[in-house]
Design a protein around this motif. Structure first.
Motif, PDB file in Angstrom:
ATOM      1  N   ALA A   1       9.684 -13.269   3.117  1.00  0.00           N
ATOM      2  CA  ALA A   1       8.309 -12.973   3.545  1.00  0.00           C
ATOM      3  C   ALA A   1       8.305 -12.058   4.763  1.00  0.00           C
ATOM      4  CB  ALA A   1       7.557 -14.266   3.841  1.00  0.00           C
ATOM      5  N   SER A   2       9.198 -12.301   5.694  1.00  0.00           N
ATOM      6  CA  SER A   2       9.285 -11.465   6.890  1.00  0.00           C
ATOM      7  C   SER A   2       9.677 -10.043   6.524  1.00  0.00           C
ATOM      8  CB  SER A   2      10.305 -12.043   7.873  1.00  0.00           C
ATOM      9  OG  SER A   2       9.932 -13.340   8.277  1.00  0.00           O
ATOM     10  N   ALA A   3      10.644  -9.901   5.642  1.00  0.00           N
ATOM     11  CA  ALA A   3      11.080  -8.573   5.208  1.00  0.00           C
ATOM     12  C   ALA A   3       9.959  -7.860   4.455  1.00  0.00           C
ATOM     13  CB  ALA A   3      12.318  -8.690   4.327  1.00  0.00           C
ATOM     14  N   GLU A   4       9.267  -8.576   3.604  1.00  0.00           N
ATOM     15  CA  GLU A   4       8.185  -7.974   2.819  1.00  0.00           C
ATOM     16  C   GLU A   4       7.049  -7.496   3.710  1.00  0.00           C
ATOM     17  OE1 GLU A   4       6.631  -6.379  -0.516  1.00  0.00           O
ATOM     18  OE2 GLU A   4       8.526  -7.452  -0.451  1.00  0.00           O
ATOM     19  N   PHE A   5       6.792  -8.201   4.799  1.00  0.00           N
ATOM     20  CA  PHE A   5       5.761  -7.788   5.754  1.00  0.00           C
ATOM     21  C   PHE A   5       6.022  -6.354   6.217  1.00  0.00           C
ATOM     22  CE2 PHE A   5       4.376  -7.325  10.180  1.00  0.00           C
ATOM     23  CZ  PHE A   5       3.037  -7.660  10.082  1.00  0.00           C
ATOM     24  N   PHE A   6       7.237  -6.080   6.636  1.00  0.00           N
ATOM     25  CA  PHE A   6       7.587  -4.748   7.124  1.00  0.00           C
ATOM     26  C   PHE A   6       7.747  -3.741   5.984  1.00  0.00           C
ATOM     27  CE2 PHE A   6       8.897  -7.558  10.582  1.00  0.00           C
ATOM     28  CZ  PHE A   6       8.212  -6.974  11.629  1.00  0.00           C
ATOM     29  N   ALA A   7       8.235  -4.205   4.857  1.00  0.00           N
ATOM     30  CA  ALA A   7       8.422  -3.319   3.706  1.00  0.00           C
ATOM     31  C   ALA A   7       7.080  -2.763   3.224  1.00  0.00           C
ATOM     32  CB  ALA A   7       9.130  -4.069   2.580  1.00  0.00           C
ATOM     33  N   ASP A   8       6.053  -3.595   3.225  1.00  0.00           N
ATOM     34  CA  ASP A   8       4.742  -3.139   2.783  1.00  0.00           C
ATOM     35  C   ASP A   8       4.115  -2.164   3.769  1.00  0.00           C
ATOM     36  OD1 ASP A   8       4.951  -4.565   0.444  1.00  0.00           O
ATOM     37  OD2 ASP A   8       3.778  -6.273   1.168  1.00  0.00           O
ATOM     38  N   ILE A   9       4.378  -2.336   5.048  1.00  0.00           N
ATOM     39  CA  ILE A   9       3.907  -1.371   6.048  1.00  0.00           C
ATOM     40  C   ILE A   9       4.578  -0.020   5.810  1.00  0.00           C
ATOM     41  CG2 ILE A   9       3.958  -0.779   8.514  1.00  0.00           C
ATOM     42  CD1 ILE A   9       3.599  -3.831   9.057  1.00  0.00           C
ATOM     43  N   ALA A  10       5.841  -0.046   5.435  1.00  0.00           N
ATOM     44  CA  ALA A  10       6.562   1.199   5.148  1.00  0.00           C
ATOM     45  C   ALA A  10       6.059   1.852   3.863  1.00  0.00           C
ATOM     46  CB  ALA A  10       8.066   0.915   5.043  1.00  0.00           C
ATOM     47  N   LEU A  11       5.672   1.057   2.878  1.00  0.00           N
ATOM     48  CA  LEU A  11       5.206   1.571   1.594  1.00  0.00           C
ATOM     49  C   LEU A  11       3.779   2.102   1.643  1.00  0.00           C
ATOM     50  CD1 LEU A  11       5.227   1.885  -1.545  1.00  0.00           C
ATOM     51  CD2 LEU A  11       4.604  -0.549  -1.648  1.00  0.00           C
ATOM     52  N   ALA A  12       2.894   1.461   2.376  1.00  0.00           N
ATOM     53  CA  ALA A  12       1.452   1.702   2.299  1.00  0.00           C
ATOM     54  C   ALA A  12       1.037   3.178   2.395  1.00  0.00           C
ATOM     55  CB  ALA A  12       0.723   0.872   3.353  1.00  0.00           C
ATOM     56  N   PRO A  13       1.543   3.965   3.331  1.00  0.00           N
ATOM     57  CA  PRO A  13       1.078   5.364   3.404  1.00  0.00           C
ATOM     58  C   PRO A  13       1.381   6.169   2.138  1.00  0.00           C
ATOM     59  CG  PRO A  13       2.226   4.757   5.422  1.00  0.00           C
ATOM     60  CD  PRO A  13       2.449   3.643   4.448  1.00  0.00           C
ATOM     61  N   MET A  14       2.550   5.981   1.595  1.00  0.00           N
ATOM     62  CA  MET A  14       2.914   6.734   0.397  1.00  0.00           C
ATOM     63  C   MET A  14       2.161   6.220  -0.828  1.00  0.00           C
ATOM     64  SD  MET A  14       4.997   9.138   1.244  1.00  0.00           S
ATOM     65  CE  MET A  14       4.322   9.318   2.878  1.00  0.00           C
ATOM     66  N   GLU A  15       1.929   4.935  -0.894  1.00  0.00           N
ATOM     67  CA  GLU A  15       1.161   4.358  -2.004  1.00  0.00           C
ATOM     68  C   GLU A  15      -0.269   4.890  -1.973  1.00  0.00           C
ATOM     69  OE1 GLU A  15       0.615   1.737  -5.372  1.00  0.00           O
ATOM     70  OE2 GLU A  15       2.323   2.734  -4.475  1.00  0.00           O
ATOM     71  N   ALA A  16      -0.851   5.002  -0.779  1.00  0.00           N
ATOM     72  CA  ALA A  16      -2.206   5.537  -0.645  1.00  0.00           C
ATOM     73  C   ALA A  16      -2.261   6.988  -1.122  1.00  0.00           C
ATOM     74  CB  ALA A  16      -2.667   5.436   0.809  1.00  0.00           C
ATOM     75  N   ALA A  17      -1.282   7.779  -0.733  1.00  0.00           N
ATOM     76  CA  ALA A  17      -1.234   9.181  -1.168  1.00  0.00           C
ATOM     77  C   ALA A  17      -1.030   9.272  -2.676  1.00  0.00           C
ATOM     78  CB  ALA A  17      -0.122   9.920  -0.430  1.00  0.00           C
ATOM     79  N   LYS A  18      -0.158   8.446  -3.205  1.00  0.00           N
ATOM     80  CA  LYS A  18       0.130   8.447  -4.647  1.00  0.00           C
ATOM     81  C   LYS A  18      -1.135   8.160  -5.453  1.00  0.00           C
ATOM     82  CE  LYS A  18       1.314   4.786  -6.757  1.00  0.00           C
ATOM     83  NZ  LYS A  18       0.673   4.339  -7.974  1.00  0.00           N
ATOM     84  N   VAL A  19      -1.876   7.157  -5.042  1.00  0.00           N
ATOM     85  CA  VAL A  19      -3.083   6.779  -5.771  1.00  0.00           C
ATOM     86  C   VAL A  19      -4.114   7.905  -5.725  1.00  0.00           C
ATOM     87  CG1 VAL A  19      -5.035   5.161  -5.806  1.00  0.00           C
ATOM     88  CG2 VAL A  19      -2.706   4.299  -5.562  1.00  0.00           C
ATOM     89  N   ARG A  20      -4.258   8.556  -4.582  1.00  0.00           N
ATOM     90  CA  ARG A  20      -5.207   9.677  -4.496  1.00  0.00           C
ATOM     91  C   ARG A  20      -4.780  10.820  -5.411  1.00  0.00           C
ATOM     92  NH1 ARG A  20      -8.303   9.914   0.862  1.00  0.00           N
ATOM     93  NH2 ARG A  20      -8.494   7.690   1.243  1.00  0.00           N
ATOM     94  N   ILE A  21      -3.505  11.147  -5.394  1.00  0.00           N
ATOM     95  CA  ILE A  21      -2.996  12.232  -6.237  1.00  0.00           C
ATOM     96  C   ILE A  21      -3.209  11.908  -7.712  1.00  0.00           C
ATOM     97  CG2 ILE A  21      -0.875  13.382  -6.999  1.00  0.00           C
ATOM     98  CD1 ILE A  21       0.131  13.088  -4.053  1.00  0.00           C
ATOM     99  N   GLN A  22      -2.969  10.674  -8.084  1.00  0.00           N
ATOM    100  CA  GLN A  22      -3.021  10.293  -9.497  1.00  0.00           C
ATOM    101  C   GLN A  22      -4.430  10.056 -10.029  1.00  0.00           C
ATOM    102  OE1 GLN A  22      -0.395   6.870  -9.748  1.00  0.00           O
ATOM    103  NE2 GLN A  22       1.356   8.169 -10.225  1.00  0.00           N
ATOM    104  N   THR A  23      -5.355   9.638  -9.168  1.00  0.00           N
ATOM    105  CA  THR A  23      -6.646   9.180  -9.689  1.00  0.00           C
ATOM    106  C   THR A  23      -7.845  10.025  -9.277  1.00  0.00           C
ATOM    107  OG1 THR A  23      -6.985   7.661  -7.839  1.00  0.00           O
ATOM    108  CG2 THR A  23      -5.860   6.782  -9.796  1.00  0.00           C
ATOM    109  N   GLN A  24      -7.671  10.965  -8.350  1.00  0.00           N
ATOM    110  CA  GLN A  24      -8.798  11.798  -7.922  1.00  0.00           C
ATOM    111  C   GLN A  24      -8.520  13.249  -8.305  1.00  0.00           C
ATOM    112  OE1 GLN A  24      -9.810  11.212  -3.797  1.00  0.00           O
ATOM    113  NE2 GLN A  24      -9.991   9.010  -4.021  1.00  0.00           N
ATOM    114  N   PRO A  25      -8.966  13.654  -9.487  1.00  0.00           N
ATOM    115  CA  PRO A  25      -8.701  15.028  -9.929  1.00  0.00           C
ATOM    116  C   PRO A  25      -9.192  16.057  -8.916  1.00  0.00           C
ATOM    117  CG  PRO A  25      -9.700  13.732 -11.692  1.00  0.00           C
ATOM    118  CD  PRO A  25      -9.756  12.897 -10.443  1.00  0.00           C
ATOM    119  N   GLY A  26      -8.337  17.010  -8.624  1.00  0.00           N
ATOM    120  CA  GLY A  26      -8.691  18.071  -7.688  1.00  0.00           C
ATOM    121  C   GLY A  26      -8.495  17.722  -6.229  1.00  0.00           C
TER     122      GLY A  26
END
Length: 173
Positions: A117-142
């Motif tokens: 759980a402790s590791a996942e806390f930090f892992a998700d903080i590391a993932l979040a910015p790229m996941e946010a960018a990925k979702v925008r690229i994939q789901t918002q045309p243009g």
């Protein structure tokens, strides 16, 4: 006898590298499926099923369109894997030392859960910015076609918060 000493910096680095390989490569390999899944969630009228989603994407964007979001996926999940696998070992040893050898053994399941759980806390903080960018690229045309286009645009529109809106849902998952 061993490639490195348990608990050494090399040990943590190798664990982290294993996380980069196992998370970064596997998630990047399924980007086409993830892209269609995300589009189905955002626009179920247009993307009615997995097979229909693949078909629509290929018709509109070509085969290359199925790779949209590969860069933030690879970077984000590599960072998540690095933190998840590396920090898990850090926290397992740290918490084990705090409990003492006998209690660490007796309470090993709880210790492993707390370390995870402790590791996942930090892992998700590391993932979040790229996941946010990925979702925008994939789901918002243009919106943006690449990570280099998405990151500055997101920051200009919403500031740093644009990259961490999804961290709480990641923690809930």
């Amino acid at each position: 006898e061993y490639s490195c000493e348990y608990g050494s910096l090399k040990f943590y680095a190798l664990c982290g590298f294993g996380g980069v390989l196992s998370c970064g490569l596997t998630h990047t390999g399924v980007v086409p499926l993830d892209l269609v899944k995300c589009r189905m969630q955002v626009d179920p009228q247009k993307y009615k099923s997995i097979f229909n989603g693949f078909s629509v994407t290929i018709k509109e964007d070509g085969v290359r369109g199925l790779a949209k979001g590969w860069a933030p996926t690879f970077i984000g999940y590599s960072m998540q894997g690095l933190c998840k696998f590396g920090f898990y070992e850090v926290f397992k040893i740290l918490y084990g030392n705090m409990l003492g050898e006998e209690n660490a053994y007796l309470w090993r399941t709880s210790l492993y859960l707390a370390a995870s759980a402790s590791a996942e806390f930090f892992a998700d903080i590391a993932l979040a910015p790229m996941e946010a960018a990925k979702v925008r690229i994939q789901t918002q045309p243009g919106y943006a076609n690449t990570l280099r286009q998405a990151l500055p645009k997101m920051f200009a529109e919403e500031g740093i918060w644009a990259f961490y809106k999804g961290v709480a849902p990641l923690w809930m998952r």
